[in-house]
Design an enzyme around this catalytic site. Sequence first.
Site, PDB file in Angstrom:
ATOM      1  N   ARG A 188       7.567 -11.704  -1.259  1.00 52.39           N
ATOM      2  CA  ARG A 188       6.163 -12.001  -1.505  1.00 52.39           C
ATOM      3  C   ARG A 188       5.863 -11.569  -2.930  1.00 52.39           C
ATOM      4  O   ARG A 188       6.180 -10.451  -3.334  1.00 52.39           O
ATOM      5  CB  ARG A 188       5.279 -11.265  -0.504  1.00 52.39           C
ATOM      6  CG  ARG A 188       3.768 -11.524  -0.665  1.00 52.39           C
ATOM      7  CD  ARG A 188       3.104 -10.439  -1.464  1.00 52.39           C
ATOM      8  NE  ARG A 188       1.643 -10.520  -1.453  1.00 52.39           N
ATOM      9  CZ  ARG A 188       0.853  -9.759  -2.183  1.00 52.39           C
ATOM     10  NH1 ARG A 188       1.358  -8.842  -3.010  1.00 52.39           N
ATOM     11  NH2 ARG A 188      -0.455  -9.886  -2.133  1.00 52.39           N
TER      12      ARG A 188
ATOM     13  N   ASP B 109       3.517 -10.629  -5.894  1.00 58.53           N
ATOM     14  CA  ASP B 109       2.189 -10.110  -6.186  1.00 58.53           C
ATOM     15  C   ASP B 109       1.636 -10.734  -7.470  1.00 58.53           C
ATOM     16  O   ASP B 109       2.356 -10.909  -8.452  1.00 58.53           O
ATOM     17  CB  ASP B 109       2.270  -8.588  -6.323  1.00 58.53           C
ATOM     18  CG  ASP B 109       0.912  -7.942  -6.434  1.00 58.53           C
ATOM     19  OD1 ASP B 109       0.092  -8.135  -5.524  1.00 58.53           O
ATOM     20  OD2 ASP B 109       0.675  -7.223  -7.423  1.00 58.53           O
TER      21      ASP B 109
ATOM     22  N   HIS C 189       3.280  -6.598 -13.207  1.00 61.36           N
ATOM     23  CA  HIS C 189       3.052  -5.342 -13.926  1.00 61.36           C
ATOM     24  C   HIS C 189       3.928  -4.262 -13.304  1.00 61.36           C
ATOM     25  O   HIS C 189       4.484  -4.432 -12.222  1.00 61.36           O
ATOM     26  CB  HIS C 189       1.587  -4.935 -13.833  1.00 61.36           C
ATOM     27  CG  HIS C 189       1.085  -4.873 -12.407  1.00 61.36           C
ATOM     28  ND1 HIS C 189       0.601  -5.977 -11.746  1.00 61.36           N
ATOM     29  CD2 HIS C 189       1.046  -3.861 -11.507  1.00 61.36           C
ATOM     30  CE1 HIS C 189       0.264  -5.647 -10.510  1.00 61.36           C
ATOM     31  NE2 HIS C 189       0.524  -4.361 -10.338  1.00 61.36           N
TER      32      HIS C 189
ATOM     33  N   GLU D 100       1.402 -14.912  -4.105  1.00 64.95           N
ATOM     34  CA  GLU D 100       0.043 -14.457  -3.829  1.00 64.95           C
ATOM     35  C   GLU D 100      -0.916 -15.214  -4.746  1.00 64.95           C
ATOM     36  O   GLU D 100      -1.300 -14.736  -5.805  1.00 64.95           O
ATOM     37  CB  GLU D 100      -0.114 -12.945  -4.046  1.00 64.95           C
ATOM     38  CG  GLU D 100      -1.486 -12.445  -3.602  1.00 64.95           C
ATOM     39  CD  GLU D 100      -2.043 -11.308  -4.449  1.00 64.95           C
ATOM     40  OE1 GLU D 100      -3.126 -10.811  -4.114  1.00 64.95           O
ATOM     41  OE2 GLU D 100      -1.404 -10.932  -5.452  1.00 64.95           O
TER      42      GLU D 100
ATOM     43  N   HIS E 256      -4.435  -6.428   3.344  1.00 63.43           N
ATOM     44  CA  HIS E 256      -4.751  -5.174   2.661  1.00 63.43           C
ATOM     45  C   HIS E 256      -5.745  -5.375   1.525  1.00 63.43           C
ATOM     46  O   HIS E 256      -6.287  -4.397   0.996  1.00 63.43           O
ATOM     47  CB  HIS E 256      -3.475  -4.542   2.122  1.00 63.43           C
ATOM     48  CG  HIS E 256      -2.819  -5.373   1.058  1.00 63.43           C
ATOM     49  ND1 HIS E 256      -2.228  -6.595   1.317  1.00 63.43           N
ATOM     50  CD2 HIS E 256      -2.657  -5.161  -0.277  1.00 63.43           C
ATOM     51  CE1 HIS E 256      -1.740  -7.091   0.198  1.00 63.43           C
ATOM     52  NE2 HIS E 256      -1.988  -6.245  -0.785  1.00 63.43           N
ATOM     53  N   ASP E 257      -5.980  -6.637   1.122  1.00 62.56           N
ATOM     54  CA  ASP E 257      -6.887  -6.939   0.015  1.00 62.56           C
ATOM     55  C   ASP E 257      -8.256  -7.432   0.474  1.00 62.56           C
ATOM     56  O   ASP E 257      -9.089  -7.789  -0.365  1.00 62.56           O
ATOM     57  CB  ASP E 257      -6.263  -8.010  -0.888  1.00 62.56           C
ATOM     58  CG  ASP E 257      -5.175  -7.458  -1.785  1.00 62.56           C
ATOM     59  OD1 ASP E 257      -5.287  -6.293  -2.202  1.00 62.56           O
ATOM     60  OD2 ASP E 257      -4.208  -8.183  -2.070  1.00 62.56           O
TER      61      ASP E 257
ATOM     62  N   ASN F  68       4.368   7.413  11.139  1.00 64.05           N
ATOM     63  CA  ASN F  68       5.184   8.488  10.596  1.00 64.05           C
ATOM     64  C   ASN F  68       6.311   8.765  11.594  1.00 64.05           C
ATOM     65  O   ASN F  68       6.096   9.369  12.646  1.00 64.05           O
ATOM     66  CB  ASN F  68       4.343   9.748  10.373  1.00 64.05           C
ATOM     67  CG  ASN F  68       5.125  10.872   9.714  1.00 64.05           C
ATOM     68  OD1 ASN F  68       6.341  10.811   9.582  1.00 64.05           O
ATOM     69  ND2 ASN F  68       4.411  11.908   9.288  1.00 64.05           N
TER      70      ASN F  68
ATOM     71  N   ARG G 240      -7.261  -0.037   5.151  1.00 68.62           N
ATOM     72  CA  ARG G 240      -5.872   0.442   5.201  1.00 68.62           C
ATOM     73  C   ARG G 240      -5.787   1.728   6.030  1.00 68.62           C
ATOM     74  O   ARG G 240      -5.036   2.640   5.710  1.00 68.62           O
ATOM     75  CB  ARG G 240      -5.336   0.671   3.785  1.00 68.62           C
ATOM     76  CG  ARG G 240      -5.433  -0.554   2.891  1.00 68.62           C
ATOM     77  CD  ARG G 240      -5.064  -0.259   1.447  1.00 68.62           C
ATOM     78  NE  ARG G 240      -5.251  -1.448   0.607  1.00 68.62           N
ATOM     79  CZ  ARG G 240      -5.042  -1.472  -0.708  1.00 68.62           C
ATOM     80  NH1 ARG G 240      -4.632  -0.379  -1.335  1.00 68.62           N
ATOM     81  NH2 ARG G 240      -5.241  -2.587  -1.409  1.00 68.62           N
TER      82      ARG G 240
ATOM     83  N   GLY H 111       1.657   9.907   5.625  1.00 67.84           N
ATOM     84  CA  GLY H 111       3.009  10.123   6.097  1.00 67.84           C
ATOM     85  C   GLY H 111       3.725   8.933   6.703  1.00 67.84           C
ATOM     86  O   GLY H 111       4.855   9.064   7.190  1.00 67.84           O
TER      87      GLY H 111
END
Length: 618
Positions: A355, A357, A262, A386, A457-458, A162, A505, A187
């Site tokens: 990248r 998705d 999407h 991805e 993150h996945d 932040n 995360r 933040g």
Amino acid sequence: MIFSSIIHEPKSALSYAYDENTLHLRLKTAKGEVKEVKVLAVDPFNWIPRGDGTLIYDFDKSSVIQITMEKEQVTATHDCWFAEIPDIKWKRTKYCFIVTGETETYIIGSRYWIPYKEADSVLYNLGNYYNYPYINEEDLYKAPDWVADTVWYQVFPERFCNGTPEDGRDVLPWGSDAQDGYHKKFGGNLAGIIEKLDYIKESGFNGIYLNPIFESPSSHKYDTTDYFKIDPEFGDNDIFGRLVEEAHKRGIKVMLDAVFNHCGFYHPFWQDVLKNGVHSRYFDCFYILDPEKPLYSGELIDGLPAECPKELLNYRTFAYAQTMPKWNTGNPIAREYLLKVAAYWIEEYHIDGWRLDVSNEISHDFWREFRKTVKSIDPEVYILGENWDNSYPWLQGDQFDGVMNYEFSTPVWNFFGTDKGNEMKIHRDEFEAAVSRLLADYPRHITKNLFNLLDSHDTERILQVVQGNQDIVKLAYVFLLTFPGSPCIYYGSEIGMGGGEHSNRQCMIWDESRQNRDLYNVIRKLVGLRKEKESFRTENFQWIELNTSMDTLLYKKTTPEEILYILLHNEERPGVLDIPEDLQGTAGIDLMTGNKIQLEKSIALTPYDYRLFSLVNK
């Protein structure tokens, strides 16, 4: 000879144009069955006058080149043989293979497998040769040169830093909750990333991959409302422009996340469909299953639908999430819109990569148009898909430059990861076979542009995969940073942050007293060596056979100037490793310490030991 195990296919990862004048060929044979493979190659139009006064031409068999193939890799089931056919001046090549087993030799052609004979009618029967008709330059796979030299740092913007803590936003205290959540905001913003650019540079990274930063109601930002606007919680477009400018000043590339499979429920196109139904000009931008039924199921809460059983969905979505309607990228309006998005951030802000998705759920046709759009603006932009599986269909020069290489991650997790009883734990032989298969599944010039990662993150963080063992984490990073490809480190993993599926995360830890500085310094040293030495980056990778039952790996990376040997002892107990005879007495440099070394008959190894030896290639 087991003919059913002999595998070759023209115009594939087993037969591809490496550049304008070079063809790479591979042949797979049953593991351990074949002693030698040669390839015969020739321009099929090499006919010369007979020289007897007639107008008759004969095939010029003297122009046939013969190359002995090298055993490139060994998988669980196959030996993979490799040869390079250079200097193909006229772009055309026909070829066959001469395969020798224990007691027999065969000509392996496109139509027949024939016992070897030197008779011209058999050996030079071009009707039985495989055909690479022509190397067309516009069909060649070409990726930006800078990608293979890049070490990426993945940043999840909401949780990184932040940079404006006094701006009055309603956010949670930094790091106060480890569990992820759709509405949890701490933040993190673009000003924070700018503030930490020097940290990123000093750590050795020269590329940043940012998770989505466009306007969206969620913390993850994968449900986009406005693709042309930075989310106000992160800043604005001007601040993003400054981020790119400051990154470029430091020699750091910037790659954005394109969520084109999407959009979010609040996207104006989708909102227009909700309002006007079949009369909306955007109706066919999405996949509505039954226009006679209500579009969404259940009530709206703060304008968003709740989760519902998949049987009740009336439109296609990402997974089964009602909040994320799937784009119909075949629709002209949707396609034009998304391609404008792709162009905008390159033209206006000079980003270096996209990248993509959920890229494997979008049509190849759309990605071909996407590539033409992007490369026409800037051919140096990196296009990264991805995809979680083998992705060669997307990597043939007309779509992507690389993919997130989870085909690399999976065997790494299963070898270095601690067996929890319900996951597939593999050992040295299985790991080597899996990695060899990966290396043989892609053309060599694609391998060096794949995006290799230990976590993201996945996924669980690598520290979670190894159940908190920091020594094993080091082994995994040594492997990542000496493997061919474009490696990426997920923010915080370099300082020992952990996290499982729902806590991966977490807010970045900036207090050095809470960081694993030993791990950080090892990774920083490895990143520096990778950027300095071609041997760390080269795709010339070969396992060294060891006489041991331990989970100990030895492999080498070869360049014209240097041979790099990497030893990884993935064992909780110490051990003694016998060194192969041809390496005994060899002098070199221990790259982690800088000390001169000489390899003896054996090496004493501590638990989870590793060594990197550099030898001059004479």
